[in-house]
Design a protein around this motif. Structure first.
Motif, PDB file in Angstrom:
ATOM      1  N   ALA A  16      17.844 -24.349  98.045  1.00 38.59           N
ATOM      2  CA  ALA A  16      17.835 -23.537  96.834  1.00 38.59           C
ATOM      3  C   ALA A  16      16.646 -22.584  96.835  1.00 38.59           C
ATOM      4  O   ALA A  16      16.772 -21.406  96.476  1.00 38.59           O
ATOM      5  CB  ALA A  16      17.803 -24.438  95.596  1.00 38.59           C
ATOM      6  N   VAL A  17      15.469 -23.067  97.240  1.00 43.73           N
ATOM      7  CA  VAL A  17      14.266 -22.227  97.272  1.00 43.73           C
ATOM      8  C   VAL A  17      14.458 -21.058  98.232  1.00 43.73           C
ATOM      9  O   VAL A  17      14.197 -19.894  97.890  1.00 43.73           O
ATOM     10  CB  VAL A  17      13.033 -23.056  97.672  1.00 43.73           C
ATOM     11  N   VAL A  18      14.922 -21.359  99.442  1.00 41.05           N
ATOM     12  CA  VAL A  18      15.095 -20.299 100.445  1.00 41.05           C
ATOM     13  C   VAL A  18      16.162 -19.304  99.996  1.00 41.05           C
ATOM     14  O   VAL A  18      15.986 -18.084 100.106  1.00 41.05           O
ATOM     15  CB  VAL A  18      15.457 -20.909 101.814  1.00 41.05           C
ATOM     16  N   ALA A  19      17.286 -19.813  99.462  1.00 41.37           N
ATOM     17  CA  ALA A  19      18.378 -18.929  99.044  1.00 41.37           C
ATOM     18  C   ALA A  19      17.936 -18.004  97.914  1.00 41.37           C
ATOM     19  O   ALA A  19      18.204 -16.794  97.933  1.00 41.37           O
ATOM     20  CB  ALA A  19      19.579 -19.759  98.609  1.00 41.37           C
ATOM     21  N   LEU A 230      23.156 -10.833  98.567  1.00 39.43           N
ATOM     22  CA  LEU A 230      22.769 -11.247  97.215  1.00 39.43           C
ATOM     23  C   LEU A 230      23.825 -12.141  96.588  1.00 39.43           C
ATOM     24  O   LEU A 230      23.511 -13.057  95.812  1.00 39.43           O
ATOM     25  CB  LEU A 230      22.546 -10.014  96.336  1.00 39.43           C
ATOM     26  N   LEU A 231      25.085 -11.887  96.909  1.00 39.34           N
ATOM     27  CA  LEU A 231      26.159 -12.741  96.387  1.00 39.34           C
ATOM     28  C   LEU A 231      26.143 -14.105  97.052  1.00 39.34           C
ATOM     29  O   LEU A 231      26.238 -15.139  96.383  1.00 39.34           O
ATOM     30  CB  LEU A 231      27.510 -12.054  96.607  1.00 39.34           C
ATOM     31  N   ILE A 232      25.996 -14.119  98.384  1.00 42.46           N
ATOM     32  CA  ILE A 232      26.097 -15.376  99.128  1.00 42.46           C
ATOM     33  C   ILE A 232      24.870 -16.255  98.916  1.00 42.46           C
ATOM     34  O   ILE A 232      25.004 -17.466  98.662  1.00 42.46           O
ATOM     35  CB  ILE A 232      26.292 -15.089 100.631  1.00 42.46           C
ATOM     36  N   PHE A 233      23.684 -15.674  99.012  1.00 43.02           N
ATOM     37  CA  PHE A 233      22.466 -16.501  99.009  1.00 43.02           C
ATOM     38  C   PHE A 233      22.046 -16.902  97.584  1.00 43.02           C
ATOM     39  O   PHE A 233      22.227 -18.069  97.206  1.00 43.02           O
ATOM     40  CB  PHE A 233      21.341 -15.784  99.758  1.00 43.02           C
ATOM     41  N   PRO A 234      21.463 -16.017  96.767  1.00 43.96           N
ATOM     42  CA  PRO A 234      20.998 -16.505  95.458  1.00 43.96           C
ATOM     43  C   PRO A 234      22.119 -16.880  94.512  1.00 43.96           C
ATOM     44  O   PRO A 234      21.989 -17.845  93.746  1.00 43.96           O
ATOM     45  CB  PRO A 234      20.179 -15.325  94.923  1.00 43.96           C
ATOM     46  N   GLN A 235      23.251 -16.130  94.546  1.00 43.68           N
ATOM     47  CA  GLN A 235      24.258 -16.335  93.505  1.00 43.68           C
ATOM     48  C   GLN A 235      25.184 -17.514  93.794  1.00 43.68           C
ATOM     49  O   GLN A 235      25.580 -18.225  92.883  1.00 43.68           O
ATOM     50  CB  GLN A 235      25.090 -15.068  93.323  1.00 43.68           C
ATOM     51  N   LEU A 236      25.532 -17.734  95.050  1.00 40.05           N
ATOM     52  CA  LEU A 236      26.454 -18.833  95.382  1.00 40.05           C
ATOM     53  C   LEU A 236      25.705 -20.018  95.980  1.00 40.05           C
ATOM     54  O   LEU A 236      25.697 -21.104  95.403  1.00 40.05           O
ATOM     55  CB  LEU A 236      27.530 -18.326  96.351  1.00 40.05           C
ATOM     56  N   LEU A 237      25.062 -19.809  97.127  1.00 40.03           N
ATOM     57  CA  LEU A 237      24.356 -20.918  97.773  1.00 40.03           C
ATOM     58  C   LEU A 237      23.200 -21.419  96.912  1.00 40.03           C
ATOM     59  O   LEU A 237      23.010 -22.632  96.762  1.00 40.03           O
ATOM     60  CB  LEU A 237      23.849 -20.463  99.148  1.00 40.03           C
TER      61      LEU A 237
END
Length: 463
Positions: A16-19, A230-237
């Protein structure tokens, strides 16, 4: 409360931190107007997550659209209004934050946005909520740190200073969004409210792009890749990992660990974009992280330990401070921790036995209508919600509201909080018969427990 951090929990928090830390570097990397990028990010997120949320709550959506879920009409209208205002604050947050990453360093933008708890606390004081001294100390350290870090940017030029100001504005907008969402009392579920806010945010950003003549589709390939990231990392993962971690790790611990977003984002920006803040800014950045950590921990300690128990549902619950409790069979462990663990494991009989034992102790010590005894009705309500019995949870919150509003105590603030919990749980109920049975009771109780100033204690004579 003791919490075992196993490898799975630690991995979820770190992911979560990295994403989430990818947010600022990806935004700084993307080309194109910040307004168009903000719209693109929100539109992609809404199109990806919105239909799923609405499909899950399709019965509720249909009833709301037909006007069949107006359990407390004034309350629902109030909630929708707050949702619209919160969506506007969210739009301001995205535009200012995405603009700041172009004008100042990723580390500075991320650290200054992380001051959101500072502004949240200041909003709380405007609403006349008292904060502990440790919270004020943490806020002071964070503010001094922000001044030191921003002072270092003064030597980098007016553009960097403007970027710092935009990052602070993004933090304030995020705090306003959170405050408005906390005040909202809609007769709808959390997914529905979230979709409402993000829909308002996306539509307002679209209108802003059209009014200002900002091109929406003139993105390079790299910009589209950044939006996808931005969709894949912070918003979904990031969202999935964060929600998973909150089911296993205390919310306060997760919040503090998430402050690692500042150094991780700085590291990513250095390795990827060759970008670092000036050397004299680092002491200020460290002070911001330290101050925000102190403020968050102090705020958590003033709440009931149960509010920081495992699970997202518990993380949002605030209880009156109970008496000092101890379970003889669980030396050294908070009583609530055992209740939440048993509730999550589905051991309902064990949960009721523990609550009954502790409740009887407080009844003998303080009386059957004391706040200490009423607290255990609230604990039962949360346990029922964990088990998925939202109708029972709503009934229990209504019962707790009656006790809080009854003489001689007449604590209208706590009664109102319990009614708001009942509204939330009733919004999760699928059985129309349960809704129809409890709605009139809820309406009547709201009429007898009007909104009062949070810190105004009304005597029984005044009531």
């Amino acid at each position: 409360m003791r919490t075992k951090l196993d490898a799975v929990s630690v991995t979820a928090v770190l992911v979560a931190v990295v994403a989430i830390s990818m947010t600022a570097p990806l935004t700084a990397y993307a080309a194109g107007p910040a307004l168009a990028l903000a719209f693109g990010r929100n539109a992609l997120g809404l199109l990806t997550l919105g239909p799923g949320f609405l499909l899950i709550r399709r019965r509720e959506v249909g009833k709301v659209m037909r006007g069949e879920r107006f359990l407390v009409r004034g309350e629902q209208r109030r909630g929708v209004l707050f949702g619209v205002l919160a969506g506007t604050a969210l739009a301001v947050h995205f535009v200012t934050f995405m603009s700041s990453t172009r004008m100042t360093s990723v580390a500075m933008a991320t650290a200054l946005v992380a001051t959101q708890p500072v502004w949240q606390a200041l909003i709380a004081t405007v609403l006349n909520k008292r904060l502990p001294r440790a919270t004020w100390a943490g806020l002071a350290v964070a503010v001094v740190g922000a001044a030191v870090a921003s002072g270092a940017d003064m030597r980098a030029g007016s553009g960097a200073m403007a970027g710092d100001a935009l990052a602070l504005a993004a933090a304030v907008a995020q705090a306003v969004y959170t405050a408005l969402s906390e005040q909202a009392r809609p007769d709808v579920s959390t997914p529905f409210y979230s979709v409402l806010c993000f829909s308002v945010c996306t539509v307002e950003l679209l209108v802003a792009c059209l009014v200002t003549g900002t091109p929406l589709g003139a993105f390079t390939g790299d910009t589209w890749l950044a939006l996808l990231g931005l969709l894949i990392f912070p918003q979904l993962l990031g969202l999935f990992s964060l929600n998973f971690a909150l089911g296993r790790v205390p919310a306060t611990a997760v919040s503090v660990i998430l402050l690692l977003e500042v150094p991780v984002a700085a590291l990513i920006a250095w390795l990827w974009l060759g970008q670092l803040p000036v050397g004299t800014a680092w002491p200020g950045l460290l002070m911001i992280m330290l101050g925000v950590t102190v403020a968050m921990v102090a705020d958590a300690r003033r709440r009931d330990p149960a509010a920081d128990g495992p699970g997202g549902r518990l993380a949002s619950c605030t209880f009156p401070q109970p008496s000092l409790l101890a379970l003889g069979s669980l030396p050294g462990e908070d009583a609530h921790a055992a209740v939440w663990r048993a509730a999550r494991a589905g051991r309902s009989e064990e949960v009721e036995a523990m609550i009954r034992s502790l409740e009887n102790q407080d009844i003998r010590a303080y009386g059957v209508k004391s706040s200490e005894a009423t607290h255990w009705i609230e604990v039962r309500a949360v346990a029922a919600a964990i088990a998925g019995s939202h109708g029972l949870a709503a009934r229990l919150w209504l019962t707790a509201a009656r006790f809080h509003s009854s003489p001689p105590r007449g604590d209208l603030r706590e009664a109102r909080a319990c009614l708001d919990r009942a509204v939330h749980e009733l919004g999760e109920v699928e059985d129309d018969r349960v809704v129809e049975a409890l709605a009139p009771v809820l309406r009547a109780m709201y009429e007898h427990v009007p909104d009062r100033h949070p810190d105004v204690r009304t005597s029984s004579a005044d009531a």
